[in-house]
Enzyme design. Structure first.
Site, PDB file in Angstrom:
ATOM      1  N   TYR A  64       1.003  -1.206   0.051  1.00  0.00           N
ATOM      2  CA  TYR A  64      -0.194   0.015   0.111  1.00  0.00           C
ATOM      3  C   TYR A  64       0.952   1.161   0.188  1.00  0.00           C
ATOM      4  O   TYR A  64       2.084   1.289   0.197  1.00  0.00           O
ATOM      5  CB  TYR A  64      -0.960  -0.060   1.163  1.00  0.00           C
ATOM      6  CG  TYR A  64      -0.294   0.145   2.428  1.00  0.00           C
ATOM      7  CD1 TYR A  64      -0.393   1.791   2.974  1.00  0.00           C
ATOM      8  CD2 TYR A  64       0.238  -0.828   3.191  1.00  0.00           C
ATOM      9  CE1 TYR A  64       0.217   1.808   4.102  1.00  0.00           C
ATOM     10  CE2 TYR A  64       0.863  -0.571   4.699  1.00  0.00           C
ATOM     11  CZ  TYR A  64       0.781   0.864   5.076  1.00  0.00           C
ATOM     12  OH  TYR A  64       1.507   1.105   6.212  1.00  0.00           O
ATOM     13  N   CYS A  65       0.366   2.344  -0.454  1.00  0.00           N
ATOM     14  CA  CYS A  65       0.841   3.480  -0.339  1.00  0.00           C
ATOM     15  C   CYS A  65      -0.312   4.700   0.253  1.00  0.00           C
ATOM     16  O   CYS A  65      -1.231   4.429   0.681  1.00  0.00           O
ATOM     17  CB  CYS A  65       1.304   3.943  -1.561  1.00  0.00           C
ATOM     18  SG  CYS A  65       0.093   4.237  -2.995  1.00  0.00           S
ATOM     19  N   ARG A  66      -0.057   5.988  -0.251  1.00  0.00           N
ATOM     20  CA  ARG A  66      -1.067   6.677   0.069  1.00  0.00           C
ATOM     21  C   ARG A  66      -2.412   6.577  -0.406  1.00  0.00           C
ATOM     22  O   ARG A  66      -3.591   6.614   0.006  1.00  0.00           O
ATOM     23  CB  ARG A  66      -0.668   8.134  -0.027  1.00  0.00           C
ATOM     24  CG  ARG A  66      -1.440   9.349   0.496  1.00  0.00           C
ATOM     25  CD  ARG A  66      -0.776  10.709   0.346  1.00  0.00           C
ATOM     26  NE  ARG A  66      -1.011  11.147  -1.024  1.00  0.00           N
ATOM     27  CZ  ARG A  66      -1.834  11.925  -1.299  1.00  0.00           C
ATOM     28  NH1 ARG A  66      -3.114  12.015  -0.822  1.00  0.00           N
ATOM     29  NH2 ARG A  66      -1.966  12.310  -2.716  1.00  0.00           N
TER      30      ARG A  66
END
Length: 105
Positions: A64-66
């Protein structure tokens, strides 16, 4: 592979060998991480590739990221490197309804 929050979290919890991978910057991680996540910043370029190379390609990675864009890129890179199971959290941590904790220093 993009999957929903429910599928992503369920998969990460059900597999004891699963790895939750946060590809955001250190500054972003300091705002909170999904429990158990390890951070490898995708913006580190070749350093990101070196860190991935140290990982076990047989495990399942929940990435995941932002917002889901960088983690999607990371999943593509991982697949090119021979990782068979890299799952992108659709919507990233911005749309995440699950638990968030402070990173351990």
């Amino acid at each position: 592979m993009n999957i929903s929050q429910e599928q992503w979290w369920q998969g990460a919890q059900e597999d004891e060998n699963a790895v939750i991978l946060d590809v955001r910057t250190e500054g972003e991680c300091n705002e909170g991480i999904i429990p158990g996540a390890i951070n490898i910043d995708i913006y580190k370029g070749q350093g990101f590739i070196y860190k991935l190379d140290e990982l076990d390609k047989a495990k399942k990675y929940y990435v995941y990221c932002r917002s889901g864009a960088r983690s999607g890129q990371a999943c593509n890179i991982m697949q090119q490197m021979g990782f068979e199971n890299a799952f992108n959290l659709s919507g990233g941590i911005m749309e995440w309804d699950g638990p968030v904790v402070s990173p351990e220093l």
